[in-house]
Design a protein around this motif. Structure first.
Motif, mmCIF file in Angstrom:
data_model
loop_
_atom_site.group_PDB
_atom_site.id
_atom_site.type_symbol
_atom_site.label_atom_id
_atom_site.label_comp_id
_atom_site.label_asym_id
_atom_site.label_seq_id
_atom_site.Cartn_x
_atom_site.Cartn_y
_atom_site.Cartn_z
ATOM 1 N N VAL A 1 -5.570 -7.242 13.805
ATOM 2 C CA VAL A 1 -6.344 -8.357 14.350
ATOM 3 C C VAL A 1 -7.459 -8.789 13.402
ATOM 4 N N ASP A 2 -7.858 -7.919 12.472
ATOM 5 C CA ASP A 2 -8.905 -8.316 11.538
ATOM 6 C C ASP A 2 -8.356 -9.112 10.367
ATOM 7 N N GLY A 3 -7.044 -9.399 10.375
ATOM 8 C CA GLY A 3 -6.454 -10.261 9.356
ATOM 9 C C GLY A 3 -5.824 -9.542 8.196
ATOM 10 N N GLU A 4 -5.894 -8.205 8.149
ATOM 11 C CA GLU A 4 -5.296 -7.469 7.046
ATOM 12 C C GLU A 4 -3.806 -7.241 7.319
ATOM 13 N N ASN A 5 -2.973 -7.792 6.457
ATOM 14 C CA ASN A 5 -1.525 -7.625 6.559
ATOM 15 C C ASN A 5 -1.105 -6.580 5.531
ATOM 16 N N ARG A 6 -0.632 -5.431 6.020
ATOM 17 C CA ARG A 6 -0.399 -4.306 5.131
ATOM 18 C C ARG A 6 1.078 -3.911 5.111
ATOM 19 N N VAL A 7 1.680 -3.939 3.934
ATOM 20 C CA VAL A 7 3.012 -3.397 3.696
ATOM 21 C C VAL A 7 2.828 -1.919 3.373
ATOM 22 N N VAL A 8 3.266 -1.040 4.252
ATOM 23 C CA VAL A 8 3.052 0.400 4.108
ATOM 24 C C VAL A 8 4.308 1.020 3.491
ATOM 25 N N ILE A 9 4.197 1.531 2.264
ATOM 26 C CA ILE A 9 5.301 2.199 1.585
ATOM 27 C C ILE A 9 5.068 3.709 1.686
ATOM 28 N N ASN A 10 5.946 4.393 2.428
ATOM 29 C CA ASN A 10 5.807 5.824 2.663
ATOM 30 C C ASN A 10 6.039 6.592 1.360
ATOM 31 N N LEU A 11 5.051 7.400 0.951
ATOM 32 C CA LEU A 11 5.123 8.140 -0.313
ATOM 33 C C LEU A 11 6.329 9.085 -0.350
ATOM 34 N N ALA A 12 6.661 9.680 0.805
ATOM 35 C CA ALA A 12 7.800 10.601 0.840
ATOM 36 C C ALA A 12 9.092 9.878 0.464
ATOM 37 N N ARG A 13 9.273 8.681 0.928
ATOM 38 C CA ARG A 13 10.463 7.893 0.584
ATOM 39 C C ARG A 13 10.388 7.375 -0.860
ATOM 40 N N TRP A 14 9.199 7.027 -1.333
ATOM 41 C CA TRP A 14 9.056 6.549 -2.711
ATOM 42 C C TRP A 14 9.437 7.636 -3.716
ATOM 43 N N VAL A 15 9.168 8.885 -3.324
ATOM 44 C CA VAL A 15 9.474 10.006 -4.208
ATOM 45 C C VAL A 15 10.921 10.466 -4.060
ATOM 46 N N ARG A 16 11.483 10.466 -2.853
ATOM 47 C CA ARG A 16 12.797 11.065 -2.615
ATOM 48 C C ARG A 16 13.896 10.065 -2.246
ATOM 49 N N GLY A 17 13.557 8.864 -1.840
ATOM 50 C CA GLY A 17 14.570 7.858 -1.552
ATOM 51 C C GLY A 17 15.254 8.042 -0.213
ATOM 52 N N ALA A 18 16.539 7.639 -0.123
ATOM 53 C CA ALA A 18 17.315 7.698 1.116
ATOM 54 C C ALA A 18 18.743 8.118 0.798
ATOM 55 N N LEU A 19 19.376 8.820 1.736
ATOM 56 C CA LEU A 19 20.726 9.341 1.525
ATOM 57 C C LEU A 19 21.734 8.227 1.289
ATOM 58 N N ALA A 20 21.539 7.074 1.908
ATOM 59 C CA ALA A 20 22.498 5.974 1.758
ATOM 60 C C ALA A 20 22.583 5.489 0.316
ATOM 61 N N PHE A 21 21.525 5.696 -0.488
ATOM 62 C CA PHE A 21 21.520 5.236 -1.872
ATOM 63 C C PHE A 21 22.019 6.298 -2.852
ATOM 64 N N SER B 1 0.824 -1.207 0.000
ATOM 65 C CA SER B 1 0.000 0.000 0.000
ATOM 66 C C SER B 1 0.859 1.258 0.000
ATOM 67 N N LEU B 2 0.772 2.065 -1.072
ATOM 68 C CA LEU B 2 1.433 3.366 -1.134
ATOM 69 C C LEU B 2 0.649 4.334 -0.251
ATOM 70 N N THR B 3 1.328 4.978 0.709
ATOM 71 C CA THR B 3 0.649 5.699 1.795
ATOM 72 C C THR B 3 1.308 7.053 2.032
ATOM 73 N N THR B 4 0.496 8.083 2.244
ATOM 74 C CA THR B 4 1.035 9.414 2.510
ATOM 75 C C THR B 4 1.716 9.461 3.880
ATOM 76 N N PRO B 5 2.652 10.394 4.099
ATOM 77 C CA PRO B 5 3.363 10.465 5.388
ATOM 78 C C PRO B 5 2.437 10.675 6.579
ATOM 79 N N ASP B 6 1.439 11.548 6.464
ATOM 80 C CA ASP B 6 0.572 11.793 7.611
ATOM 81 C C ASP B 6 -0.190 10.533 8.023
ATOM 82 N N THR B 7 -0.651 9.768 7.048
ATOM 83 C CA THR B 7 -1.344 8.516 7.378
ATOM 84 C C THR B 7 -0.363 7.500 7.951
ATOM 85 N N ALA B 8 0.830 7.437 7.392
ATOM 86 C CA ALA B 8 1.832 6.495 7.910
ATOM 87 C C ALA B 8 2.209 6.803 9.345
ATOM 88 N N HIS B 9 2.184 8.085 9.725
ATOM 89 C CA HIS B 9 2.563 8.481 11.078
ATOM 90 C C HIS B 9 1.467 8.218 12.104
#
Length: 382
Positions: free
Chosen positions: A281-301, A253-261
């Protein structure tokens, strides 16, 4: 010489000196002896010379303490003054001592414990749910390394490689709901257990910041189908499904920073943008991809956006497959994909972040080792 009196016998004869004197002296000694014996052991009198040490049968009492006797409290005294009757409290203390105070205190403590253990936290509700979504987490892992059940104050961390790089614009806040991107894919991998997944995007995101739903879905499916990803281990197979599949194994799930926080998603205990994995607990397993990181990445890369996006998907899906965090095992080697590379590839930095409240403490040692960025679980695969 003592004078001896002579007396008469009943038969009329007079007593002699030996007889009468012995009797009189004996009678005199007996009288004096009785008085001396009583006085000798009376409290406060001086012991006669040659008498053995002997304790008084009635110990002396303080002047301000009433005389005590039998259990009824009515024993007499040496004079004619009637004894003072002890109060009920004094008799109770005399009989039970410190227990008089201990029992009420224990009763109060017991009542407080019972009230505390049965009390419901008004913020969590009776079921212990947290956040506005009405769900609670049974597993909370990801680069954020732990999600607090209640909003926590951010920890001030000096980790220069964890800061969000400069870059393109992105939507800060979405609607907090997700829609499934239409489309299915082929099974990737030949062995192990088959895991199904959907690709989802939060409602309210400007499509220009992530190349639209189809662009994101194609990127996710392409990464997870690559043999360098998890299917290359031979232990799992992966397949993308759509909304017609009612119960996928996890949702990317691609997710905005405010929702991720939000405290019921990734939390806000660290001052850096992060992605995470969430199992509810309702069984939903969600991989949360922070939109800010998807757009800007990380300094290590170092600006390698493709490499960072590959890493972000593989790392969080790795949690969905049951893998935990790892540290740099060999100085100068490729970092394991389960290392929190969004924050850096130095063990010292990652360990510092994990040792914050709610972090994945003790997972990565602060041993000075530094690795190279790596996006794949199986980088040697072709």
């Amino acid at each position: 010489m003592d004078r001896v009196s002579h007396g008469a016998r009943r038969d009329g004869s007079r007593t002699g000196p030996a007889d009468g004197g012995a009797t009189s002296r004996a009678r005199g000694r007996g009288a004096r002896g009785d008085r001396a014996s009583g006085d000798r052991y009376r409290p406060g009198t001086r012991r006669a010379t040659g008498e053995p040490l002997r304790a008084s049968w009635r110990p002396r009492q303080d002047a301000d303490e009433p005389a005590t006797g039998d259990e009824s409290g009515t024993a007499g005294t040496d004079g004619d003054t009637p004894p003072r009757r002890r109060s009920k409290l004094r008799r109770l203390l005399s009989t039970y001592g410190w227990r008089v105070y201990a029992v009420p205190v224990l009763l109060v403590i017991t009542a407080l414990v019972v009230v505390d253990t049965t009390r419901t936290d008004p913020e969590l509700g009776a079921s212990g749910d947290s956040g506005s979504s009405g769900t609670s987490s049974t597993l909370s892992s990801g680069e954020a390394a732990g999600v607090p059940e209640q909003p926590a104050e951010q920890v001030d961390l000096n980790i220069p490689t964890a800061k969000l790089p400069e870059g393109g614009d992105y939507t800060r806040k979405g609607r907090g709901t997700w829609h499934v991107v239409p489309g299915t894919g082929r099974k990737a991998g030949d062995g192990g257990e088959l895991y199904t997944y959907t690709v989802e995007v939060e409602d309210g995101i400007d499509p220009a910041s992530y190349l639209g739903d189809d662009g994101f879905a194609q990127a996710v499916e392409g990464i997870l189908s690559d043999p360098r990803s998890w299917t290359g281990t031979g232990e799992v197979s992966l397949q993308r499904v759509d909304a017609s599949h009612p119960d996928p194994d996890f949702r990317v799930s691609l997710t905005t920073p405010d929702t991720a926080h939000r405290p019921d998603i990734c939390g806000n205990s660290i001052p850096f943008e992060a992605s995470c994995y969430r199992r509810d607990v309702d069984g939903e397993n969600r991989v949360v991809i922070n939109l800010a990181r998807w757009v800007r990445g990380a300094l290590a890369f170092s600006g390698d956006m493709i490499g960072y996006r590959q890493y972000a998907i593989n790392h969080e899906v790795g949690h969905a497959l049951g893998n935990g965090h790892e540290g740099c095992a060999q100085d100068g080697a490729l970092a394991p994909v389960m290392m929190q590379q969004t924050f850096g590839v130095a063990n010292d930095y990652v360990a510092r972040l994990n040792n914050t409240p709610g972090g994945d403490q003790g997972t990565v040692p602060a041993d000075g080792k530094v690795c190279k960025p790596n996006a794949w679980p199986n980088p040697q695969a072709r």
